[in-house]
Design an enzyme around this catalytic site. Structure first.
Site, PDB file in Angstrom:
ATOM      1  N   LYS A 122       2.470   3.529  26.562  1.00 51.18           N
ATOM      2  CA  LYS A 122       1.982   3.806  25.202  1.00 51.18           C
ATOM      3  C   LYS A 122       3.093   3.843  24.160  1.00 51.18           C
ATOM      4  O   LYS A 122       3.187   4.745  23.333  1.00 51.18           O
ATOM      5  CB  LYS A 122       1.184   5.129  25.170  1.00 51.18           C
ATOM      6  CG  LYS A 122       0.033   5.189  26.161  1.00 51.18           C
ATOM      7  CD  LYS A 122      -0.906   3.987  26.099  1.00 51.18           C
ATOM      8  CE  LYS A 122      -1.763   3.959  24.860  1.00 51.18           C
ATOM      9  NZ  LYS A 122      -2.596   2.724  24.799  1.00 51.18           N
TER      10      LYS A 122
ATOM     11  N   HIS B 238       6.520  -1.149  33.047  1.00 52.18           N
ATOM     12  CA  HIS B 238       6.761   0.217  32.568  1.00 52.18           C
ATOM     13  C   HIS B 238       7.793   0.909  33.469  1.00 52.18           C
ATOM     14  O   HIS B 238       7.996   2.119  33.374  1.00 52.18           O
ATOM     15  CB  HIS B 238       5.472   1.046  32.603  1.00 52.18           C
ATOM     16  CG  HIS B 238       4.471   0.685  31.544  1.00 52.18           C
ATOM     17  ND1 HIS B 238       4.810   0.392  30.245  1.00 52.18           N
ATOM     18  CD2 HIS B 238       3.108   0.602  31.600  1.00 52.18           C
ATOM     19  CE1 HIS B 238       3.711   0.121  29.543  1.00 52.18           C
ATOM     20  NE2 HIS B 238       2.671   0.252  30.348  1.00 52.18           N
TER      21      HIS B 238
ATOM     22  N   SER C 168      -0.707   9.893  22.937  1.00 52.41           N
ATOM     23  CA  SER C 168      -1.318   8.612  23.284  1.00 52.41           C
ATOM     24  C   SER C 168      -1.554   8.481  24.792  1.00 52.41           C
ATOM     25  O   SER C 168      -2.601   8.017  25.241  1.00 52.41           O
ATOM     26  CB  SER C 168      -0.420   7.475  22.780  1.00 52.41           C
ATOM     27  OG  SER C 168      -1.118   6.266  22.805  1.00 52.41           O
TER      28      SER C 168
END
Length: 304
Positions: free
Chosen positions: A56, A117, A147
């Site tokens: 995010k 990620h 988020s």
């Protein structure tokens, strides 16, 4: 479990909480940890481009900007497939009938743009060996937390975040999938000068998209006209992307992502954390943050 069975469970309102397992001390879903050897041995190519972020932090936004650059602002070409099919997410696997990020990447012709990620120490070694160009985007911790909290509620493949109060503590402790935000942003910051890494900030991109897109252009050694640049700025703006089914993840079934709980593209604005943190939570967070970020030259803006 088949997609139909997952849909069935979803219709019954049951939450399928995925199992998690650590990979070298970093929390991952079992789907990732089960095939860790394959991920670690992934073979990068010298002309790959890797987009790396903490969860995010503007990943999809950066992917769309890069895709528009690579396709000279051709909107139709950029809508040829879902984001996750255009830019394979190397460590992730969606349930059938979707292909894993690894499979997609291996079948994809060069040059490939890939997504991860992973914290820097878990990036497959071939990326360093091949001297691959990497764009890393970092976003301030408080907005990231908010988020990620909403994302964890709507994405059925992530652990249930619990209450807001619980999640703030979970995030601070780094007990979230892909590990601690603090270690992630510092880890990538620490190696940015030793490799071909462009380190960007979400807040800078929001403040002046033109300036930041120009940095990406320079990094990718691409020249485009002012007209194409303006087109890219427009088509990668939050409001336009929110309406783009090839970028907003609405093509996935609610058994995977339930947009009725929270849209994948929610607000996209720095400073939203103020709507969630209590004064006490904010003070506690700041104290803890100072400790965890002590000694780092990395600075963030929590609003613009």
């Amino acid at each position: 479990m088949s997609l139909e069975e997952m849909k069935g469970l979803h219709l019954q309102g049951e939450y399928i909480k995925p199992e998690t397992k650590e990979v070298n001390g970093i929390l991952m879903t079992k789907i990732v940890s089960d095939k860790w050897d394959k991920i670690w041995n992934f073979q990068a190519k010298p002309d790959d481009l890797l987009i790396a972020t903490y969860v995010k932090s503007g990943t999809t936004w950066t992917q769309e900007i890069v895709d528009m650059i690579q396709n000279d602002g051709d909107v139709q070409k950029c809508q040829r497939a879902n984001t996750f099919e255009r830019h394979p997410f190397i460590e992730w696997t969606l349930p059938p009938p979707f292909s894993s990020g690894l499979d997609l990447a291996q079948k994809m012709p060069s040059p490939r743009t890939l997504k991860t990620h992973l914290p820097v120490q878990l990036v497959p070694p071939s990326f360093w060996k091949e001297n691959v160009k990497i764009i890393y985007v970092a976003r301030n911790a408080k907005d990231c937390l908010v988020s990620y909290y909403h994302f964890s509620k709507m994405l059925k493949m992530l652990p249930d975040p619990g209450t807001w109060e619980e999640y703030v503590e979970t995030f601070k402790a780094g007990k979230v999938v892909w590990g601690a935000w603090y270690d992630h942003v510092k880890g990538w910051w620490g190696v940015k000068d030793q490799h071909r890494i462009l380190y960007l900030f979400y807040e800078d991109m929001k403040e002046d998209p033109k300036r930041e897109i120009q940095k990406i252009l320079k990094f990718l050694e691409k020249d485009i006209t002012e007209e194409v640049l303006n087109k890219i700025i427009y088509h990668t703006s939050f409001d336009v992307m929110k309406q783009n089914p090839m970028a907003n993840y609405t093509t996935l079934p609610p058994s995977i992502m339930d947009h009725s709980i929270s849209p994948f593209m929610r607000k996209g604005m720095p400073g939203d954390w103020k709507n969630y943190f209590t004064v006490a939570q904010n003070e506690e967070f700041d104290k803890d943050y100072q400790k965890k970020m002590a000694g780092s030259t990395l600075t963030f803006r929590t609003e613009i």
